[in-house]
Design an enzyme around this catalytic site. Structure first.
Site, short mmCIF file in Angstrom:
data_model
loop_
_atom_site.label_atom_id
_atom_site.label_comp_id
_atom_site.label_asym_id
_atom_site.label_seq_id
_atom_site.Cartn_x
_atom_site.Cartn_y
_atom_site.Cartn_z
N LYS A 172 20.99 28.26 5.70
CA LYS A 172 22.33 28.19 6.27
C LYS A 172 23.33 28.13 5.15
O LYS A 172 23.20 27.31 4.24
CB LYS A 172 22.51 26.95 7.15
CG LYS A 172 23.93 26.88 7.72
CD LYS A 172 24.29 25.54 8.22
CE LYS A 172 24.57 24.56 7.16
NZ LYS A 172 25.96 24.63 6.65
C1 5RP Z 1 26.85 19.46 8.31
C2 5RP Z 1 26.03 20.62 8.64
C3 5RP Z 1 26.30 21.33 9.92
O1 5RP Z 1 25.08 21.48 10.63
C4 5RP Z 1 26.77 22.74 9.59
O2 5RP Z 1 27.85 22.65 8.69
C5 5RP Z 1 27.20 23.49 10.85
O3 5RP Z 1 28.27 22.81 11.44
P1 5RP Z 1 29.77 23.39 11.37
O4 5RP Z 1 29.77 24.73 12.09
O5 5RP Z 1 30.59 22.34 12.10
O6 5RP Z 1 30.12 23.52 9.91
O7 5RP Z 1 25.15 21.05 7.91
O8 5RP Z 1 26.37 18.89 7.14
#
Ligand code: 5RP
Length: 268
Positions: A172
């Site tokens: 991610k």
């Molecule tokens: C926070 C995270 C969240 O899972 C990730 O950032 C996704 O959330 P958002 O779309 O609100 O950023 O890793 O540490």
């Protein structure tokens, strides 16, 4: 790849090669952030539209019914908060034994490439990968959370590639200009976080651009659960991820669904 690993991954990344992860793991360092005050009430209407749910073990145990079918992506890193001077200098916060007990489909760990403490987070990550792989559980590497870093293609492709090289099964990261470079140089599927809340139209455009540039989907939280109409928003995001809607088609869908929901909410 063993059957269990393939089965878990196939429950997260759907047959079309795409995924919509609903992220509600923010509380482990942000506390009761807007929209997650009653996490269970927020998540319940959204579950039918997400391919998986990303959250902490405390949130899972306390707010989510064990009867759900949605695959769980368990946040297993932490140890800092928004009050910390070293936000995201994270370590392992959940044992693999507990992750197995919770029947999760994947585990998620943040790495902070470029931070002074990057080594700690990278070694902690590889420890989780080693343990998770032993049980056929995929690891999602979460990169680049935090304000201090420049989220350009050079940095994000570095962090994403490091995560893949160290054994992540999914990474991610964030969308950026020339995201094609980030996606095309990753050995594993890449999904993008939504980041801080922005207007729905803009968030949908980012999701669309990321998919067009090679992302396998989104791991989105605040831009869904802090939306004016979270159900309408997750359905519009799903339209982009799985039904190949354009950003403008998805935004039109959002507006139509929002109007329908508002009309139904008006007492007869
Ligand atoms: C926070 C995270 C969240 O899972 C990730 O950032 C996704 O959330 P958002 O779309 O609100 O950023 O890793 O540490």
């Amino acid at each position: 790849m063993d059957w269990g690993m393939q089965n878990r991954l196939s429950r997260i990344i759907r047959p079309d090669g795409r995924t919509l992860m609903l992220a509600v793991d923010h509380g482990y360092f942000m506390g009761p952030t807007t929209g997650l005050e009653d996490l269970g009430a927020t998540v319940r209407p959204l579950l039918p539209y997400g391919d998986s749910l990303m959250l902490t073990r405390g949130a899972l145990r306390y707010y989510i019914s064990p009867q759900i079918d949605t695959p769980i992506i368990l946040r297993v890193s932490g140890g800092t908060s928004i009050l910390s001077k070293e936000l995201l200098h994270e370590g392992i916060t959940v044992s693999m034994e507990d992750a197995i007990r919770l029947n999760v489909a994947a585990v998620a760990f943040s790495i902070m490439v470029g931070a002074d403490f990057e080594r700690d987070t990278l070694l902690g990550f590889t420890q989780v990968v080693d343990e998770a792989e032993r049980y056929g559980i995929p690891t999602l590497a979460v990169t680049a959370v935090g304000k201090a870093l420049t989220r350009d293609a050079k940095y994000l492709s570095l962090a994403t590639r490091i995560a893949g090289e160290l054994g992540a099964r999914i990474v991610k990261t964030y969308y950026c200009e020339n995201f094609e470079r980030v996606a095309s140089t990753s050995p594993v599927p890449v999904v993008i976080a939504g980041g801080k809340k922005v207007p729905e139209k803009d968030a949908l455009q980012v999701a669309y651009n990321a998919i067009q540039a090679g992302a396998s989907g989104v791991d989105m939280g605040r831009n869904i659960f802090q939306s004016e109409d979270p159900v309408a928003m997750i359905r519009a995001v799903r339209g982009i991820v799985h039904d190949n809607l354009t950003a403008s088609e998805a935004y039109e869908m959002f507006q139509d669904l929002k109007a329908q929901n508002a009309a139904q909410a008006v007492p007869a």
